[in-house]
Design a protein around this motif. Structure first.
Motif, PDB file in Angstrom:
ATOM      1  N   GLU A 161       0.904  -1.262   0.014  1.00  0.00           N
ATOM      2  CA  GLU A 161       0.049  -0.030  -0.049  1.00  0.00           C
ATOM      3  C   GLU A 161       0.858   1.214  -0.074  1.00  0.00           C
ATOM      4  N   SER A 162       0.415   2.247  -0.749  1.00  0.00           N
ATOM      5  CA  SER A 162       1.134   3.755  -0.589  1.00  0.00           C
ATOM      6  C   SER A 162       0.353   4.560  -0.279  1.00  0.00           C
ATOM      7  N   MET A 163       1.107   5.530  -0.084  1.00  0.00           N
ATOM      8  CA  MET A 163       0.185   6.752   0.620  1.00  0.00           C
ATOM      9  C   MET A 163       0.787   8.109  -0.085  1.00  0.00           C
ATOM     10  N   LYS A 164       0.179   9.202  -0.089  1.00  0.00           N
ATOM     11  CA  LYS A 164       0.577  10.593  -0.420  1.00  0.00           C
ATOM     12  C   LYS A 164       1.527  11.285   0.744  1.00  0.00           C
ATOM     13  N   VAL A 203       4.967  16.500  -3.445  1.00  0.00           N
ATOM     14  CA  VAL A 203       3.963  15.221  -2.726  1.00  0.00           C
ATOM     15  C   VAL A 203       4.036  14.178  -3.709  1.00  0.00           C
ATOM     16  N   GLU A 204       4.347  12.943  -3.060  1.00  0.00           N
ATOM     17  CA  GLU A 204       4.811  11.771  -4.003  1.00  0.00           C
ATOM     18  C   GLU A 204       3.970  10.590  -3.088  1.00  0.00           C
ATOM     19  N   ASN A 205       3.932   9.441  -3.833  1.00  0.00           N
ATOM     20  CA  ASN A 205       3.672   8.111  -3.423  1.00  0.00           C
ATOM     21  C   ASN A 205       4.873   7.622  -2.762  1.00  0.00           C
ATOM     22  N   MET A 206       4.457   7.151  -1.419  1.00  0.00           N
ATOM     23  CA  MET A 206       5.530   6.664  -0.456  1.00  0.00           C
ATOM     24  C   MET A 206       5.085   5.371   0.087  1.00  0.00           C
ATOM     25  N   PRO A 212      -5.534  21.205   1.039  1.00  0.00           N
ATOM     26  CA  PRO A 212      -5.270  19.930   1.185  1.00  0.00           C
ATOM     27  C   PRO A 212      -3.863  19.220   0.949  1.00  0.00           C
ATOM     28  N   LEU A 213      -3.726  18.351   1.232  1.00  0.00           N
ATOM     29  CA  LEU A 213      -2.308  17.691   1.190  1.00  0.00           C
ATOM     30  C   LEU A 213      -1.631  17.915  -0.258  1.00  0.00           C
ATOM     31  N   SER A 214      -2.692  17.721  -1.112  1.00  0.00           N
ATOM     32  CA  SER A 214      -2.034  17.608  -2.566  1.00  0.00           C
ATOM     33  C   SER A 214      -1.684  19.164  -2.854  1.00  0.00           C
ATOM     34  N   GLN A 215      -1.973  20.109  -2.226  1.00  0.00           N
ATOM     35  CA  GLN A 215      -1.660  21.304  -2.717  1.00  0.00           C
ATOM     36  C   GLN A 215      -0.659  22.230  -1.585  1.00  0.00           C
ATOM     37  N   THR A 273      -5.285  16.218   5.253  1.00  0.00           N
ATOM     38  CA  THR A 273      -4.701  15.118   4.430  1.00  0.00           C
ATOM     39  C   THR A 273      -5.488  14.020   3.822  1.00  0.00           C
ATOM     40  N   GLN A 274      -6.772  14.072   4.050  1.00  0.00           N
ATOM     41  CA  GLN A 274      -7.729  13.076   3.433  1.00  0.00           C
ATOM     42  C   GLN A 274      -8.693  13.802   2.962  1.00  0.00           C
ATOM     43  N   GLU A 275      -9.281  13.118   1.779  1.00  0.00           N
ATOM     44  CA  GLU A 275     -10.446  13.788   1.219  1.00  0.00           C
ATOM     45  C   GLU A 275     -11.471  13.663   2.347  1.00  0.00           C
ATOM     46  N   PRO A 276     -12.331  14.792   2.191  1.00  0.00           N
ATOM     47  CA  PRO A 276     -13.449  14.695   3.333  1.00  0.00           C
ATOM     48  C   PRO A 276     -14.408  13.350   3.276  1.00  0.00           C
ATOM     49  N   LYS A 277     -14.725  12.814   1.957  1.00  0.00           N
ATOM     50  CA  LYS A 277     -15.450  11.503   1.988  1.00  0.00           C
ATOM     51  C   LYS A 277     -14.863  10.363   2.505  1.00  0.00           C
ATOM     52  N   LEU A 278     -13.579  10.564   2.770  1.00  0.00           N
ATOM     53  CA  LEU A 278     -12.913   9.145   3.510  1.00  0.00           C
ATOM     54  C   LEU A 278     -12.901   9.397   4.777  1.00  0.00           C
TER      55      LEU A 278
END
Ligand SMILES: [Zn+2]
Ligand SMILES: [Zn+2]
Length: 379
Positions: free
Chosen positions: A17-20, A32-35, A341-344, A366-371
Motif C-alpha cells: 500500500e502506498s500513501m501521499k 507530494v509523492e507516493n511513498m 489539502p495535502l495535494s496542494q 490530509t484526507q479527502e472529506p469523503k474518506l
C-alpha cells in the motif's frame, strides 16, 4: 484452510500500500509523492493523519538552513486516527483519535527519566524525531515511535483544528513562561509575534502575568497579539522599543523577556529591557554566533538568568494542553488562517514562507472529506 490462503495474500497487499506524502529532496526541492505506507513494529503505532500543519522549522529545512536527509517526509505536527497498532501497546484501540506531539520522547532513557524529555537519547534536540530523523507528519499516514508515551487521546468534543497547534507552537510558546517561572503580576515582554511568539503571549496571560508587552511590526500579527493577551504592542520600526519598555515599567525593566525570533538584535533587546535578576527566556533558533554585550549584562554581575526551551512533548504534555483548550482557557483556532489539502501543500509552503495574505498558520487536511469517518475520539 481458506484463512491460511487468504491471510498471506492480504498481508502482501497491505505491505505494498502506498500513501501521499510531502518528500524533501534537497534545498528548495519538495514534492507530494507516493511513498510506502508505514507499518508498526513493536511499541509503534500508525495513525491516519487527519490534520497537520507547516512549522517555521519546516521552512528552514526547505531552505537548506536546517539539514535533514533527502528522501525524508517532513512535518512534525499531527492529529489522526489510530489505524494500526504494533505489539506492546495497551490502552489504545484502532479508531481512537489522538494528538501526537512534535517531540516524541522514548520515556525510558536517562534524559527522559531526568525530566529532559525533549533531549531524549542524551543528544541535543534528540526528542525531535518526526521530519528530522524519521519520516514526518505531512503525509496520509504517520508511524509513531514509542507510541505508548506519545499518543494523547482527543476528547470527542474537541475538533482537530482546536488541538493541532498544541503539538508544537503552543507547547513551545507556553514553555517560555513556564521555563521563566513567571509569577503572578510579573511584567513580561514577548519579542516578535510570529506563531510561537503569539503563543508565548497567550502563555503569559495563562500564567497570570501583569503587564504583557509585545513587539511586532506586521499589522496582522500586531492585531492578533492583542487578541492573544498583550496589553501593549510596540512596533520596532516606529518606536525605540527599549526606551518604551523602560517607560512602561517605570524604569524598572521587565521581570521576564521572551525572545521569539532568534536574532542577535532581538536577543540584545531582551537583555536590555530586563530588570536586574530578571529572566531572559529564549525560544529563538539562532545561527552563527550569539554575543552577549557586557554593558547590557552588568558585566556578568546582574544576576540575570538565561533559559532556553525546546518544545516539550509526550502524551501527558498534550493531555494538559488539550485541557486548557477544552476548559476554554485559550483558543488557538484564530491562528489557523488558511486551509489546504495535502495535494496542494507546496502552495501552502509558498504562502507560509513568504508570509503572504495575512497568513499565521496553515491547516493541511490530509484526507479527502469523503474518506473521513466521523470523529470517534474518547476521553
Ligand atoms: Zn515546529
Ligand atoms: Zn528518551
Amino acid at each position: 484452510m481458506s484463512h491460511a490462503i487468504l491471510s498471506p495474500t492480504l498481508q502482501a497487499d497491505h505491505k505494498t500500500e502506498s500513501m501521499k506524502a510531502l518528500v524533501f529532496h534537497g534545498p528548495n526541492q519538495i514534492a507530494v509523492e507516493n511513498m510506502p505506507r508505514p507499518r508498526p513494529g513493536y511499541g509503534e503505532a500508525v495513525i491516519r493523519v487527519t490534520l497537520t500543519t507547516i512549522c517555521g522549522t519546516d521552512v528552514h529545512i526547505l531552505r537548506g538552513e536546517y539539514p535533514v536527509e533527502p528522501g525524508l517526509i517532513i512535518g512534525h505536527e499531527a492529529v489522526g486516527i489510530i489505524d494500526e497498532l504494533g505489539p506492546g501497546i495497551s490502552g489504545y484501540a484502532v479508531g481512537d483519535r489522538v494528538l501526537v506531539g512534535a517531540i516524541t520522547p522514548c520515556g525510558q532513557c536517562s534524559s527522559c527519566l531526568t525530566g529532559n524529555w525533549s533531549q531524549c537519547g542524551g543528544v541535543p534536540i534528540g526528542g525531535w524525531k518526526f521530519g528530522n530523523t524519521i519520516n514526518g507528519a505531512q503525509a496520509e499516514y504517520l508511524l509513531v515511535p514509542y507510541a505508548q508515551a506519545n499518543m494523547a487521546k482527543v476528547a470527542a468534543d474537541l475538533r482537530d483544528e482546536q488541538v493541532i497547534l498544541l503539538a508544537d507552537i503552543a507547547s513551545t510558546g507556553f514553555s517560555a513562561v513556564e521555563s521563566a517561572d513567571v509569577q503572578l503580576g510579573d511584567s513580561v515582554v514577548v519579542i516578535a509575534q510570529g506563531p510561537i511568539g503569539l503563543c508565548a503571549t497567550a502563555g503569559a496571560k495563562l500564567k497570570g502575568a501583569g503587564l504583557i508587552i509585545a513587539t511586532e511590526s506586521n499589522p496582522v500579527r500586531k492585531k492578533m497579539s492583542l487578541k492573544m493577551g498583550a496589553d501593549v504592542v510596540l512596533d520596532p520600526t516606529l518606536a525605540d522599543v527599549t526606551a518604551e519598555i523602560h517607560k512602561l515599567t517605570n524604569d524598572r525593566g521587565v521581570d521576564v523577556a521572551i525572545e521569539a525570533l532568534g536574532t542577535q538584535a532581538t536577543f540584545e533587546t531582551a537583555l536590555r529591557v530586563l530588570r536586574p535578576g530578571g529572566t531572559l527566556s529564549s525560544l529563538g533558533v539562532y545561527s552563527g554566533k550569539l554575543n552577549i554585550p557586557v554593558d547590557a549584562f552588568a558585566a556578568g554581575l546582574g544576576d540575570y538568568k538565561i533559559v532556553t526551551t525546546l518544545c516539550p512533548g509526550g502524551k501527558e504534555r498534550m493531555r494538559r494542553l488539550m485541557e486548557l483548550v477544552r476548559q476554554k482557557r485559550v483558543d488557538l483556532t484564530p491562528l489557523l488562517t488558511h486551509t489546504f489539502p495535502l495535494s496542494q501543500i507546496t502552495d501552502a509552503y509558498s504562502l507560509f514562507s513568504r508570509q503572504e495574505d495575512g497568513v499565521l498558520k496553515v491547516a493541511i487536511k490530509t484526507q479527502e472529506p469523503k474518506l473521513l469517518k466521523a470523529n470517534n475520539g474518547q476521553c
